[in-house]
Design a protein around this motif. Structure first.
Motif, PDB file in Angstrom:
ATOM      1  N   GLY A  63       0.797  -1.230   0.000  1.00  0.00           N
ATOM      2  CA  GLY A  63       0.000   0.000   0.000  1.00  0.00           C
ATOM      3  C   GLY A  63       0.823   1.270   0.000  1.00  0.00           C
ATOM      4  N   SER A  64       2.103   1.193   0.318  1.00  0.00           N
ATOM      5  CA  SER A  64       2.908   2.413   0.183  1.00  0.00           C
ATOM      6  C   SER A  64       3.882   2.207  -0.963  1.00  0.00           C
ATOM      7  CB  SER A  64       3.663   2.733   1.477  1.00  0.00           C
ATOM      8  OG  SER A  64       4.880   2.018   1.533  1.00  0.00           O
ATOM      9  N   SER A  65       3.964   3.211  -1.819  1.00  0.00           N
ATOM     10  CA  SER A  65       4.968   3.107  -2.864  1.00  0.00           C
ATOM     11  C   SER A  65       5.390   4.503  -3.289  1.00  0.00           C
ATOM     12  CB  SER A  65       4.459   2.301  -4.055  1.00  0.00           C
ATOM     13  OG  SER A  65       3.645   3.103  -4.862  1.00  0.00           O
ATOM     14  N   PHE A  66       6.612   4.634  -3.705  1.00  0.00           N
ATOM     15  CA  PHE A  66       7.100   5.935  -4.150  1.00  0.00           C
ATOM     16  C   PHE A  66       8.176   5.725  -5.205  1.00  0.00           C
ATOM     17  CE2 PHE A  66       9.020   4.738  -0.081  1.00  0.00           C
ATOM     18  CZ  PHE A  66      10.370   4.703  -0.392  1.00  0.00           C
ATOM     19  N   VAL A  67       8.415   6.794  -5.956  1.00  0.00           N
ATOM     20  CA  VAL A  67       9.364   6.713  -7.065  1.00  0.00           C
ATOM     21  C   VAL A  67      10.711   7.281  -6.614  1.00  0.00           C
ATOM     22  CG1 VAL A  67       9.848   7.476  -9.417  1.00  0.00           C
ATOM     23  CG2 VAL A  67       7.504   6.907  -8.746  1.00  0.00           C
ATOM     24  N   ILE A  68      11.766   6.524  -6.875  1.00  0.00           N
ATOM     25  CA  ILE A  68      13.119   6.975  -6.531  1.00  0.00           C
ATOM     26  C   ILE A  68      13.896   7.257  -7.813  1.00  0.00           C
ATOM     27  CG2 ILE A  68      15.250   6.414  -5.316  1.00  0.00           C
ATOM     28  CD1 ILE A  68      13.845   4.507  -3.625  1.00  0.00           C
ATOM     29  N   ALA A  69      14.596   8.384  -7.809  1.00  0.00           N
ATOM     30  CA  ALA A  69      15.438   8.724  -8.951  1.00  0.00           C
ATOM     31  C   ALA A  69      16.905   8.637  -8.548  1.00  0.00           C
ATOM     32  CB  ALA A  69      15.126  10.138  -9.425  1.00  0.00           C
ATOM     33  N   ASP A  70      17.678   7.998  -9.415  1.00  0.00           N
ATOM     34  CA  ASP A  70      19.123   7.878  -9.216  1.00  0.00           C
ATOM     35  C   ASP A  70      19.760   8.751 -10.295  1.00  0.00           C
ATOM     36  OD1 ASP A  70      21.778   6.911  -8.992  1.00  0.00           O
ATOM     37  OD2 ASP A  70      21.326   5.186 -10.282  1.00  0.00           O
ATOM     38  N   ILE A  71      20.509   9.756  -9.892  1.00  0.00           N
ATOM     39  CA  ILE A  71      21.135  10.621 -10.901  1.00  0.00           C
ATOM     40  C   ILE A  71      22.645  10.429 -10.880  1.00  0.00           C
ATOM     41  CG2 ILE A  71      19.276  12.342 -10.864  1.00  0.00           C
ATOM     42  CD1 ILE A  71      21.258  14.159  -9.248  1.00  0.00           C
ATOM     43  N   PRO A  72      23.332  10.827 -11.940  1.00  0.00           N
ATOM     44  CA  PRO A  72      24.788  10.690 -11.954  1.00  0.00           C
ATOM     45  C   PRO A  72      25.425  11.365 -10.738  1.00  0.00           C
ATOM     46  CG  PRO A  72      24.006  11.244 -14.139  1.00  0.00           C
ATOM     47  CD  PRO A  72      22.833  11.365 -13.214  1.00  0.00           C
ATOM     48  N   GLY A  73      26.561  10.851 -10.338  1.00  0.00           N
ATOM     49  CA  GLY A  73      27.234  11.364  -9.146  1.00  0.00           C
ATOM     50  C   GLY A  73      27.635  12.825  -9.286  1.00  0.00           C
ATOM     51  N   LEU A  74      27.641  13.511  -8.140  1.00  0.00           N
ATOM     52  CA  LEU A  74      28.020  14.929  -8.115  1.00  0.00           C
ATOM     53  C   LEU A  74      29.454  15.041  -7.625  1.00  0.00           C
ATOM     54  CD1 LEU A  74      24.772  16.120  -6.353  1.00  0.00           C
ATOM     55  CD2 LEU A  74      25.440  16.714  -8.687  1.00  0.00           C
TER      56      LEU A  74
END
Ligand SMILES: Nc1nc2c(ncn2[C@@H]2O[C@H](COP(=O)(O)OP(=O)(O)OP(=O)(O)O)[C@@H](O)[C@H]2O)c(=O)[nH]1
Ligand SMILES: [Mg+2]
Length: 427
Positions: free
Chosen positions: A205-216
């Motif tokens: 019942g809980s879900s969310f979107v995770i974004a992985d971006i290139p390293g800083l």
């Protein structure tokens, strides 16, 4: 190829022309005018589509022109309106006006439709110009041209949580463990070249979107490394998971890492400084039996960060981290992405204009004034009433209508037709 910016030109369709025609029926010797109206030109409509991931298509094709409306024809038949030209965009695309940078629309939901350029109005056919003194008008209006708009498309992915940190600290490994995404993982810097998205659901019942971006890296906001180009994709996220290599395997100090990365984020945008950050102290599987990370943890907690020691490699601690993230997502309120005055440039400029045409009929000039404003003033005018008619004349004068007619070369005694009202012009 991942493309997240583009500049394109949109042109709505021209309106169809009004027709000039006269009824010819067997037993009607002198048929009246019956030329129909032109159809409206096609609109350019932006449509958000969750099946799209990049703005790649716009690398190649830069100009989009909607079809014209059909011309009118005999028997007062109106031409068909031009079909809408749909521009399909990935969900998360921001549409800005190229000249001002103002936001026209933010396409955040699948199926969302916004008219970006409205098609030109169709011209009226000759039957509209019949009057008691002009039984057989031989002219009609041309369709109005479409609108041209240059717009900038900017894809800002829609994610709830952003993974940030130096290269090689394990961001993609985390994504691969908590979602079904399969990002490339390797032991070198800048393994991740473009953003990856995944959906985590730590509880039913809980879900969310995770974004992985290139390293800083240091100086990212000035364009060093890759990270800066991708920060726009975490602008919408409510929470950052700030990942560090807690052992400092590459010789850096994790506490300093956090500070440096944050400096880069804030230099990119103030708005990012107020986002909730959770520290993921990664690679604890490599800690020796006597290792102690409490110094790091304390430092971070003093600054107000909550720290989760984890091993992305073994999944140790990941579940607790994700449960906490889910809980926080419920509690925080996200600031809007753009300021009130940046939003919105009129998506469909209302055609509140005067239109002027000069026609010749039987060797005589006729000046036709039309458009929404003309129709409104005529609607509220009673030509039989002197006062009302004077008000009408003054309104035209105040709005520069006579000035324009003079520029078009009008002479005393020539005919002016404003919507349905016709009168003779005298300076
Ligand atoms: N031992 C150990 N190794 C890990 C852990 N997490 C990641 N690694 C390794 O660290 C290296 C980098 O991992 P990535 O997930 O690619 O790191 P990243 O932060 O996405 O790196 P960039 O995409 O280059 O920014 C890989 O060799 C991983 O296997 C961990 O918890 N323990
Ligand atoms: Mg990576």
């Amino acid at each position: 190829m991942f493309v997240d910016q583009a500049k394109i030109e949109l042109v709505s369709g021209k309106g169809g022309d009004g027709a000039v025609n006269f009824r010819r029926e067997k037993y009607v010797p002198d048929g009246g005018p019956d030329g129909g109206d032109g159809g409206r030109g096609g609109n350019v409509v932006a449509v958000a589509d969750s099946g799209l991931r990049t703005l790649m298509d716009f690398q190649y094709k830069k100009k989009y022109v909607a079809p014209a409306g059909e011309n009118g024809s005999k028997r007062r038949r109106s031409g068909k309106d031009g079909a809408d030209l749909e521009i399909l965009l990935p969900v998360g695309t921001l549409i800005r006006e190229a000249t001002t940078g103002g936001v026209i629309a933010d396409m955040t939901e699948h199926g969302q439709r916004v008219i970006i350029a409205r098609g030109g109005k169709g011209g009226r056919g000759n039957w509209h110009f019949k009057t008691p003194t002009r039984q057989a008008p031989t002219f009609s209006e041309q369709g109005r041209s479409g609108v041209e708009r240059e717009v900038i498309l900017e894809l800002k992915m829609i994610a709830d949580v952003g993974l940030i940190g130096y290269p090689n600290v394990g961001k993609s490994t985390i994504l691969s463990q908590v979602t079904r995404a399969k990002p490339k993982i390797a032991n070198y810097h800048f393994t991740t070249l473009t953003p990856n998205l995944g959906v985590a659901s730590p509880t039913e019942g809980s879900s969310f979107v995770i974004a992985d971006i290139p390293g800083l890296i240091d100086g990212a906001h000035t364009g060093i490394g890759l990270g800066h180009d991708f920060l726009r994709h975490i602008e919408r996220t409510g929470i950052f998971i700030h990942v560090v290599d807690v052992l400092g395997l590459e010789g850096r100090d994790p506490a300093e890492d956090v500070e440096k990365i944050n400096n880069e984020l804030f230099a990119y945008s103030d708005k990012l400084s107020s986002r909730l950050q959770i520290i993921a102290a990664n690679k604890i599987d490599l800690l020796g039996p006597d290792a102690d990370i409490s110094e790091f943890t304390q430092k971070m907690e003093q600054k107000g960060y909550k720290v989760f020691p984890i091993s992305a490699a073994t999944s140790n601690g990941l579940n607790e981290l994700m449960l906490y993230v889910a809980q926080m997502l419920d509690e925080i309120e996200l600031e809007p992405l753009y300021t009130e005055d940046e939003l919105f440039v009129e998506p469909e400029p209302a055609p509140l204009e005067w239109y002027f045409d000069k026609f010749e009929d039987d060797g005589e000039n006729i000046y036709v004034v039309s458009g929404e404003l003309a129709e409104r003033i005529v609607f509220s005018t009673d030509v039989e009433n002197d006062e009302s008619f004077r008000y009408f004349q003054k309104y035209l004068a105040d709005n520069g209508v006579f000035e324009k007619l003079k520029q078009m070369g009008i002479n005393d005694g020539e005919t002016v037709q404003v919507a349905d009202i016709e009168f003779e012009y005298y300076d």
